[in-house]
Design a protein around this motif. Structure first.
Motif, PDB file in Angstrom:
ATOM      1  N   GLN A   1      -1.944  12.057 -11.387  1.00  0.00           N
ATOM      2  CA  GLN A   1      -1.644  13.361 -10.810  1.00  0.00           C
ATOM      3  C   GLN A   1      -1.123  13.172  -9.389  1.00  0.00           C
ATOM      4  O   GLN A   1      -1.436  12.170  -8.745  1.00  0.00           O
ATOM      5  CB  GLN A   1      -2.893  14.233 -10.803  1.00  0.00           C
ATOM      6  CG  GLN A   1      -4.037  13.624 -10.017  1.00  0.00           C
ATOM      7  CD  GLN A   1      -5.362  14.271 -10.352  1.00  0.00           C
ATOM      8  OE1 GLN A   1      -5.552  14.769 -11.433  1.00  0.00           O
ATOM      9  NE2 GLN A   1      -6.278  14.239  -9.405  1.00  0.00           N
ATOM     10  N   PRO A   2      -0.340  14.102  -8.883  1.00  0.00           N
ATOM     11  CA  PRO A   2       0.172  13.975  -7.514  1.00  0.00           C
ATOM     12  C   PRO A   2      -0.971  14.007  -6.499  1.00  0.00           C
ATOM     13  O   PRO A   2      -1.989  14.673  -6.709  1.00  0.00           O
ATOM     14  CB  PRO A   2       1.072  15.198  -7.346  1.00  0.00           C
ATOM     15  CG  PRO A   2       1.238  15.802  -8.688  1.00  0.00           C
ATOM     16  CD  PRO A   2       0.148  15.288  -9.561  1.00  0.00           C
TER      17      PRO A   2
ATOM     18  N   PRO B   1       7.561   9.320  -0.520  1.00  0.00           N
ATOM     19  CA  PRO B   1       7.768   9.101  -1.961  1.00  0.00           C
ATOM     20  C   PRO B   1       7.376   7.679  -2.334  1.00  0.00           C
ATOM     21  O   PRO B   1       7.589   6.743  -1.561  1.00  0.00           O
ATOM     22  CB  PRO B   1       9.263   9.342  -2.153  1.00  0.00           C
ATOM     23  CG  PRO B   1       9.865   9.207  -0.809  1.00  0.00           C
ATOM     24  CD  PRO B   1       8.806   9.543   0.195  1.00  0.00           C
ATOM     25  N   PRO B   2       6.801   7.514  -3.521  1.00  0.00           N
ATOM     26  CA  PRO B   2       6.440   6.158  -3.950  1.00  0.00           C
ATOM     27  C   PRO B   2       7.690   5.325  -4.209  1.00  0.00           C
ATOM     28  O   PRO B   2       8.765   5.859  -4.467  1.00  0.00           O
ATOM     29  CB  PRO B   2       5.650   6.390  -5.246  1.00  0.00           C
ATOM     30  CG  PRO B   2       5.916   7.773  -5.651  1.00  0.00           C
ATOM     31  CD  PRO B   2       6.425   8.526  -4.473  1.00  0.00           C
TER      32      PRO B   2
ATOM     33  N   ARG C   1       8.976  -3.171 -17.008  1.00  0.00           N
ATOM     34  CA  ARG C   1       8.747  -1.720 -16.889  1.00  0.00           C
ATOM     35  C   ARG C   1       8.772  -1.318 -15.420  1.00  0.00           C
ATOM     36  O   ARG C   1       8.315  -2.047 -14.563  1.00  0.00           O
ATOM     37  CB  ARG C   1       7.390  -1.346 -17.495  1.00  0.00           C
ATOM     38  CG  ARG C   1       7.420  -1.324 -18.998  1.00  0.00           C
ATOM     39  CD  ARG C   1       6.082  -0.941 -19.505  1.00  0.00           C
ATOM     40  NE  ARG C   1       5.346  -2.193 -19.620  1.00  0.00           N
ATOM     41  CZ  ARG C   1       4.104  -2.311 -20.001  1.00  0.00           C
ATOM     42  NH1 ARG C   1       3.400  -1.255 -20.260  1.00  0.00           N
ATOM     43  NH2 ARG C   1       3.520  -3.481 -20.108  1.00  0.00           N
ATOM     44  N   LYS C   2       9.281  -0.134 -15.165  1.00  0.00           N
ATOM     45  CA  LYS C   2       9.324   0.385 -13.800  1.00  0.00           C
ATOM     46  C   LYS C   2       8.166   1.357 -13.610  1.00  0.00           C
ATOM     47  O   LYS C   2       7.842   2.125 -14.500  1.00  0.00           O
ATOM     48  CB  LYS C   2      10.648   1.078 -13.517  1.00  0.00           C
ATOM     49  CG  LYS C   2      11.820   0.132 -13.520  1.00  0.00           C
ATOM     50  CD  LYS C   2      13.105   0.848 -13.193  1.00  0.00           C
ATOM     51  CE  LYS C   2      14.246  -0.146 -13.186  1.00  0.00           C
ATOM     52  NZ  LYS C   2      15.518   0.486 -12.897  1.00  0.00           N
ATOM     53  N   SER C   3       7.569   1.288 -12.423  1.00  0.00           N
ATOM     54  CA  SER C   3       6.491   2.235 -12.118  1.00  0.00           C
ATOM     55  C   SER C   3       6.579   2.632 -10.649  1.00  0.00           C
ATOM     56  O   SER C   3       7.062   1.873  -9.810  1.00  0.00           O
ATOM     57  CB  SER C   3       5.118   1.619 -12.419  1.00  0.00           C
ATOM     58  OG  SER C   3       4.868   0.538 -11.562  1.00  0.00           O
ATOM     59  N   GLU C   4       6.088   3.830 -10.367  1.00  0.00           N
ATOM     60  CA  GLU C   4       6.040   4.309  -8.989  1.00  0.00           C
ATOM     61  C   GLU C   4       4.816   3.707  -8.319  1.00  0.00           C
ATOM     62  O   GLU C   4       3.715   3.734  -8.883  1.00  0.00           O
ATOM     63  CB  GLU C   4       5.962   5.827  -8.967  1.00  0.00           C
ATOM     64  CG  GLU C   4       7.214   6.495  -9.476  1.00  0.00           C
ATOM     65  CD  GLU C   4       7.124   8.003  -9.377  1.00  0.00           C
ATOM     66  OE1 GLU C   4       6.017   8.550  -9.499  1.00  0.00           O
ATOM     67  OE2 GLU C   4       8.170   8.630  -9.184  1.00  0.00           O
ATOM     68  N   THR C   5       5.017   3.157  -7.113  1.00  0.00           N
ATOM     69  CA  THR C   5       3.936   2.474  -6.412  1.00  0.00           C
ATOM     70  C   THR C   5       3.900   2.906  -4.957  1.00  0.00           C
ATOM     71  O   THR C   5       4.932   2.964  -4.293  1.00  0.00           O
ATOM     72  CB  THR C   5       4.142   0.947  -6.476  1.00  0.00           C
ATOM     73  OG1 THR C   5       4.250   0.557  -7.837  1.00  0.00           O
ATOM     74  CG2 THR C   5       2.997   0.210  -5.833  1.00  0.00           C
ATOM     75  N   LEU C   6       2.693   3.194  -4.481  1.00  0.00           N
ATOM     76  CA  LEU C   6       2.446   3.449  -3.057  1.00  0.00           C
ATOM     77  C   LEU C   6       1.599   2.308  -2.531  1.00  0.00           C
ATOM     78  O   LEU C   6       0.603   1.937  -3.161  1.00  0.00           O
ATOM     79  CB  LEU C   6       1.658   4.745  -2.857  1.00  0.00           C
ATOM     80  CG  LEU C   6       2.387   6.051  -2.689  1.00  0.00           C
ATOM     81  CD1 LEU C   6       1.398   7.181  -2.446  1.00  0.00           C
ATOM     82  CD2 LEU C   6       3.413   6.007  -1.585  1.00  0.00           C
TER      83      LEU C   6
END
Length: 142
Positions: free
Chosen positions: A28-29, A83-84, A93-98
């Motif tokens: 979740q955001p 933004p991540p 695979r691509k993923s959003e990361t912070l």
């Protein structure tokens, strides 16, 4: 989204695990307040300290610990998280990361480190200046 946590070590025994990395998956955001709550659960409870929370090299906020080691208060600096980054895993695979990094400050950081004039950094502040205010001033100069 994936959050990669790192933090400063708090003692020599903790250095063994440095940079004390933890990875967390969330679905979740996040708000800045949510992130600071998660950071408070991630960092060790060090009495009389301040943790500075950075997200993708941007100052997100501060966690001030009481003299008994509990979270006294958190203070957000950002209004919203950056933004991540889009990262590719080993399997393509691509993923959003912070990336979140937490930096520890004690009063000794200001008592024993010298400023440009050769005096301890603490002497550059009025007497009885709270540690959080000293940390904020030091972070602003960076």
């Amino acid at each position: 989204m994936k959050i990669i946590w790192t933090r400063d070590s708090v003692c020599m025994g903790d250095d063994v695990n440095a940079p004390n990395t933890r990875t967390e998956e969330i679905d979740q955001p996040l708000t800045v307040a949510d992130l600071l709550d998660k950071a408070a659960n991630y960092v060790p409870s060090m009495s009389g300290s301040v943790w500075v929370v950075w997200v993708e090299d941007t100052l997100a906020g501060y966690l001030e610990m009481s003299t008994s080691g509990y979270l006294l208060r958190d203070e957000a600096v950002l209004e919203e998280l950056p933004p991540p980054k889009l990262c590719k895993s080993l399997f393509g695979r691509k993923s959003e990361t912070l990336h979140v990094h937490c930096v520890l400050y004690y009063m000794s950081d200001f008592l024993y480190r010298k400023g440009p004039d050769g005096r301890p950094l603490a002497e550059c502040f009025p007497p009885y200046t709270p540690l959080l205010d000293m940390v904020k001033a030091a972070v602003r100069k960076v």
